[in-house]
Scaffold this motif. Structure first.
Motif, short mmCIF file in Angstrom:
data_model
loop_
_atom_site.label_atom_id
_atom_site.label_comp_id
_atom_site.label_asym_id
_atom_site.label_seq_id
_atom_site.Cartn_x
_atom_site.Cartn_y
_atom_site.Cartn_z
N HIS A 174 0.84 -1.21 0.00
CA HIS A 174 0.00 0.00 0.00
C HIS A 174 0.88 1.26 0.00
N ARG A 206 2.57 1.77 -3.18
CA ARG A 206 1.71 2.25 -4.29
C ARG A 206 1.49 3.75 -4.31
N THR A 207 1.41 4.22 -3.12
CA THR A 207 1.10 5.68 -3.08
C THR A 207 2.10 6.51 -3.90
N THR A 223 1.80 5.68 -7.57
CA THR A 223 0.65 6.36 -8.20
C THR A 223 0.94 7.85 -8.39
N GLY A 224 1.62 8.39 -7.40
CA GLY A 224 1.98 9.80 -7.50
C GLY A 224 2.82 10.05 -8.75
N ARG A 234 3.05 8.32 -11.37
CA ARG A 234 2.26 8.11 -12.59
C ARG A 234 1.40 9.33 -12.90
N TRP A 235 0.70 9.70 -11.91
CA TRP A 235 -0.22 10.81 -12.16
C TRP A 235 0.52 12.07 -12.55
N VAL A 236 1.59 12.35 -11.91
CA VAL A 236 2.37 13.55 -12.29
C VAL A 236 2.89 13.42 -13.71
N GLU A 255 1.53 11.77 -15.96
CA GLU A 255 0.36 11.97 -16.82
C GLU A 255 0.12 13.44 -17.09
N ARG A 256 0.18 14.16 -16.08
CA ARG A 256 -0.06 15.59 -16.23
C ARG A 256 1.00 16.23 -17.11
N LYS A 263 0.15 15.44 -20.45
CA LYS A 263 -1.02 16.22 -20.86
C LYS A 263 -0.60 17.59 -21.41
N ASP A 316 -1.60 11.95 1.03
CA ASP A 316 -0.37 12.05 0.25
C ASP A 316 -0.32 13.40 -0.47
N ILE A 349 1.58 14.61 -2.93
CA ILE A 349 1.63 14.66 -4.39
C ILE A 349 0.30 14.25 -5.00
N LEU A 350 -0.22 13.15 -4.46
CA LEU A 350 -1.48 12.67 -5.03
C LEU A 350 -2.58 13.73 -4.86
N VAL A 377 -2.15 16.56 -7.30
CA VAL A 377 -2.50 16.26 -8.68
C VAL A 377 -4.01 16.18 -8.85
N GLU A 413 -6.34 18.64 -11.16
CA GLU A 413 -7.15 18.11 -12.25
C GLU A 413 -8.61 18.49 -12.06
N MET A 445 -6.36 2.50 -2.32
CA MET A 445 -5.14 2.12 -3.04
C MET A 445 -5.24 0.68 -3.53
N LEU A 446 -5.95 -0.16 -2.77
CA LEU A 446 -6.05 -1.57 -3.14
C LEU A 446 -7.50 -1.88 -3.47
N SER A 496 -4.74 3.12 -7.65
CA SER A 496 -3.59 2.53 -8.32
C SER A 496 -3.94 1.98 -9.69
N VAL A 528 -5.10 9.52 -13.32
CA VAL A 528 -5.82 10.58 -12.60
C VAL A 528 -6.98 11.12 -13.43
#
Lengths: 783, 157
Positions: free
Chosen positions: A556, A559-560, A563-564, A566-568, A570-571, A574, B12, B14-15, B18, B22, B85-86, B107, B111
């Motif tokens: 877990h 992943r955080t 994911t961060g 990835r999303w960044v 992505e942006r 974009k 988080d 960063i998350l 973002v 968005e 997340m899961l 995950s 986004v």
């Protein structure tokens, strides 16, 4: 010896005396008896004669002429006729006269003239006859002055007594009978032989001196009676002076004997008196006892002497024998005593030729034989002793050898004991619980840890059936789970305890356990028991739980940031218009790496869950058609991008299956994405759903025209960290976990997976899954 | 669109940054809370049209926040979307049982997808939208759980 002499002497004397006495008695008795017999015989004779006379008298009296005469008053003339008649009888030899008396007692007729006209009415013979009785009398005649017998018979005329006939007999005839030649011979012995009248007066005797003596002392009245009767004229009746009374001899007995003693001389006599039937006379025999006895005695003496002589001779012989035999025997026994005391060389024997001599020589031989044998025995004993000593030595040696062996054995035993102790110690100290059961399922070994885990002491457990002590149950339903023990015994191979096994302690609490059972086999390979090792896995479980929790949390946490990123990224993309090309490339690379990393994390998480055994299967009704089609749509972009010729064919009649959707999704996704990714541009991918050959299952077939799996990788392609050697060229972000996870998933659904692959030609995967899956408990599901 | 208020509860940095950006670019008004307590307070305060709620939060776990929101009459009508997340079924089920309207697995999605989902949500509210196949299974699960909720509620009564 001496005693025997005495005895013999004594007995001899006794014998002699007995013989003497006996013979004396016998002889004297014999003598008496014979005399008695003789007397009887003679008496018989006398009797006959008397009878004869009586009879004669009777006959004469019955003659008619007498009757006539007596009846006739005129008697004178007829006197002579009668007389002539009397005389014609011619009996003068025997009878002295015949005369007839008238009822008054006067002689009417008589052959002896002197009697005529004399009255004899005083006579008994008249008295009796006139009374009607035949009578015999003895007296000395008044007229004749001689002794005679008078036989009187009454003359009857029709029962009227008219006279008395008298027949007188001389005593000589009887005398002769009494004293006959036979008796003459025995005169010495006879003693006094007499005839006595009814008063006991002797009127006949072989000893004249005894005539007219009475046997007994007579009363004066009787004496006067006799005198009156004038039986014995003027003779004085004296007695013989025996000490016996008349009553005693006046017996009715025919023969009777009695002992008498002469009152003066004290000599003993025996009186034998024989009655003459009917007649008032008796025959008497007087024997001198002393004479008889004297005779007997003399004979006896002789006899006795003979006997004594015999005894003496016997004594002499015996003595001789004694001397001859016992003395040597005595000597022999004394000699033997000497030998007995040990002197074997002493010689006993004599030269005598008799039995004793023989015996003693035999003894000598025997002794020498004994001596020889003794020597022999000594020798043998010596031999034996030496043998025994040898044997003993051997035995001792053997004993030593035995002891050595025993020592060795003991050593071995000790070693074994040490070994056993070691093993026991090892078993005791093993951290796991160990128990051993035999074929009857009874506990024969039970270590400390087993005791700790189960709560039962060793004592409580030993010998009991294991089911009573160690209760293995399924965690899920509490049912007994000891199949692993039973199978070990039955199948003879090691069995593992299934997961989620609990043990119920003595106090009822339940502890999760794990491990295995192993059969114990004997030398022939037969199962004789089972060893079970088990351990408390509560801690393990906790650790596992922590691990999976950790993995969970870790993944877990991982992943955080991923994911961060990835999303960044992505942006960034974009806004790619503002980004220079190179920078854009970099961002792409970041993205790719991130994706790879992401996938890796996912895979790791799945792997850890799979390995933790904690994944649940929750079957649901799923429509296969819809399910797969939905997935295909999700992958559509990639299919289009690579221009893959994608076909999906469904041959199943029934579309509904009962299975876990995430598991199924995992499988489909893994295989389909692989198929697409490892197939080059313009390739083909083909999914089909088909009926399985095995009942209750369905088949998913995924075929591609891809690069295939190299043969050398085919064996290990389902393992962790493995990719085909050629995989890199098609897909750069493969993790090496994909097929591992897929296979585990398939197997979790109780299905099967296999493949066929040819390098550079393509791969076909076959997945067989049950139409109806079983629920499986677990805490996690697939990622 | 500009009237729509969304409270984003995400720890988080960063998350959250973002997503916020968005969403704001899509025209939503976003209030950010970085922990459970703050999230609850903000939601109670701002009374948004939607709460996007992460589960792993400091100070107060997402579920607790959700419970509290549903407890209070002020906030119980606010729709909540769980951000997880899961894709754990248990978490999702629990969240939906507690009253969440939907869930998003961070995950698994870009986004942009999340933003699309939010948009969809509001579009659906006004006009029911045709279901997309992608979300079907999930939707089914959601329906299922809503049914269960009703049952549970009935049982509780």
């Amino acid at each position: 010896m001496f005693a025997m002499v005495i005895i013999i002497t004594f007995m001899g004397v006794l014998a002699t005396y007995s013989v003497f006495l006996y013979s004396k008695n016998v002889i004297s008795q014999n003598e008496k008896d014979s005399l008695t017999t003789i007397v009887s015989e003679q008496t018989q004779q006398v009797y006959l004669l008397l009878e004869q006379s009586t009879e004669l008298s009777k006959i004469i009296s019955q003659q008619d002429f007498i009757v006539n005469y007596l009846n006739n008053e005129e008697k004178e003339k007829q006197d002579i006729d009668v007389l002539n008649k009397f005389e014609s009888y011619n009996i003068n030899n025997t009878y002295s006269s015949i005369y007839l008396l008238n009822p008054d007692g006067t002689t009417l007729v008589s052959t002896d003239e002197s009697f005529v006209s004399k009255n004899y009415s005083f006579r008994d013979y008249f008295k009796k006859a006139i009374a009607g009785e035949n009578y015999t009398d003895i007296s000395i005649g008044v007229t004749s002055k001689e002794l005679g017998y008078y036989f009187s018979t009454p003359v009857k005329d029709d029962n009227r007594i008219i006279g008395v006939l008298v027949l007188k007999m001389r005593p000589d005839t009887i005398n002769e009978l009494i004293v006959n030649p036979y008796l003459e011979i025995n005169r010495e012995k006879i003693g006094l032989l007499t005839m006595i009248d009814n008063y006991g007066v002797i009127f006949h005797s072989n000893d004249e001196t005894k005539l007219f003596k009475s046997v007994t002392q007579l009363d004066p009245t009787i004496l006067s009676e006799i005198k009156e009767k004038n039986k014995f004229a003027d003779y004085e009746i004296t007695t013989l002076n025996y000490d016996i009374r008349f009553e005693e001899i006046d017996s009715e007995k025919e023969i009777f004997s009695t002992e008498v003693k002469d009152k003066s001389s004290q000599d003993k006599f025996i009186l034998n008196i024989v009655k003459i039937n009917k007649y008032p006379f008796r025959v008497m025999l007087v024997e001198s006892e002393s004479k008889i006895i004297a005779e007997a005695v003399s004979i006896s003496y002789t006899l006795g002497l003979f006997v004594l002589l015999a005894v003496i001779i016997t004594l002499i012989i015996v003595n001789f024998l004694i001397i001859h035999f016992t003395k040597p025997i005595y000597k022999l026994s004394k000699d033997l005593e000497i030998i007995e005391s040990g002197n074997l060389d002493y010689k006993v024997g004599t030269k005598a030729k008799d039995e004793i001599g023989q015996l003693s020589r035999t003894f000598d031989r025997m002794i020498s034989a004994v001596k020889k044998s003794r020597v022999e025995i000594d020798r043998k004993v010596k031999e034996q002793t030496s043998e025994i000593t040898e044997k003993q030595k051997n035995l001792e040696n053997q004993q030593i050898a035995m002891l050595n062996i025993l020592e060795d054995v003991q050593e071995e035993k000790d070693l074994k004991e040490i070994e056993t102790k070691k093993i026991a110690t090892i078993i005791e100290s093993i951290g796991d619980g160990v128990f051993v059961i035999d074929n009857n399922h009874n506990i024969i070994v039970f270590n400390q840890t087993a005791s700790k885990i189960s709560g039962f002491s060793e004592k409580e457990a030993l010998g009991k059936n294991y089911k009573k002590i160690l209760k293995f149950i399924f965690e899920k339903d509490g049912k007994i789970n000891d199949k692993f023990i039973k199978d070990a015994i039955r199948l003879g191979s090691v069995q593992e305890m299934t997961n989620h096994t609990l043990i119920v302690k003595k106090d009822g609490t339940k502890i999760p356990v794990a491990d295995s059972s192993s059969p114990i086999k004997d030398a022939d390979g037969n199962v004789i028991g089972c060893v079970v090792v088990f351990r408390d896995v509560t801690k393990e479980r906790e650790v596992d739980q922590l691990k999976s929790d950790f993995v969970s949390i870790a993944s877990h946490q991982l992943r955080t940031p991923l994911t961060g990123i990835r999303w960044v990224s992505e942006r960034l993309l974009k806004n790619s218009k503002t980004l220079p090309k190179k920078e854009r490339e970099y961002v792409d690379d970041i993205n790719l790496s991130t994706k790879k990393l992401s996938r890796l994390v996912d895979d790791l998480l799945n792997v850890s869950r799979i390995e933790g055994g904690n994944i649940s299967i929750k079957p649901q009704e799923i429509n296969l058609n819809e399910f797969i089609n939905s997935y295909i749509e999700e992958t559509r972009p990639l299919i289009t991008k690579k221009n893959i010729d994608f076909t999906f064919k469904n041959e199943l009649k029934k579309q509904e299956v009962y299975t876990d959707p995430s598991a199924l999704r995992n499988i489909i996704q893994s295989l389909v994405s692989n198929a697409i990714e490892y197939t080059p541009q313009n390739g083909k991918v083909f999914i089909s759903l088909e009926k399985s050959k095995t009942k209750g299952n369905f088949l998913i077939k995924i075929k591609d025209t891809g690069i295939g799996i190299p043969p050398k990788n085919q064996a290990t392609i389902f393992e962790k960290f493995t990719r085909g050697d050629n995989a890199q060229q098609m897909k750069t972000d493969g993790t090496g976990f994909g097929l591992f996870i897929t296979k585990q998933t398939v197997e979790m659904l109780k299905g099967e997976i296999r493949f066929e692959s040819i390098l550079d030609k393509g791969t076909t995967f076959y997945v067989t899954l049950p139409i109806k899956s079983e629920t499986k408990a677990g805490e996690k599901s697939f990622v | 669109m500009k009237d729509i208020k969304i409270v984003l509860v995400e720890d988080d940095e960063i998350l959250s940054k973002v997503i916020k950006e968005e969403l704001e670019e899509s025209g939503f008004k976003v209030y950010l809370a970085m922990d459970g307590e703050k999230g609850l307070a903000t939601a109670t305060d701002k009374k948004p049209n939607l709460v996007l709620l992460d589960l792993m939060l400091p100070k107060m776990h997402g579920f607790e926040v959700l419970e509290n929101l549903k407890k209070s009459p002020e906030t119980d009508k606010i729709p909540v979307m769980i951000l997880t997340m899961l894709g754990s079924d248990d978490d999702i089920k629990k969240g939906l049982l507690l009253g969440a309207n939907d869930y998003i697995v961070k995950s698994q999605h870009a986004v942009g997808e999340i933003v699309d989902k939010v948009k969809e949500f509001f579009n659906e509210e006004s006009n029911p939208v045709g279901k997309t196949s992608k979300k079907e299974t999930k939707k089914e699960v959601v329906e299922e759980i809503k049914e269960e909720k009703k049952v549970v509620k009935k049982k509780k009564k």
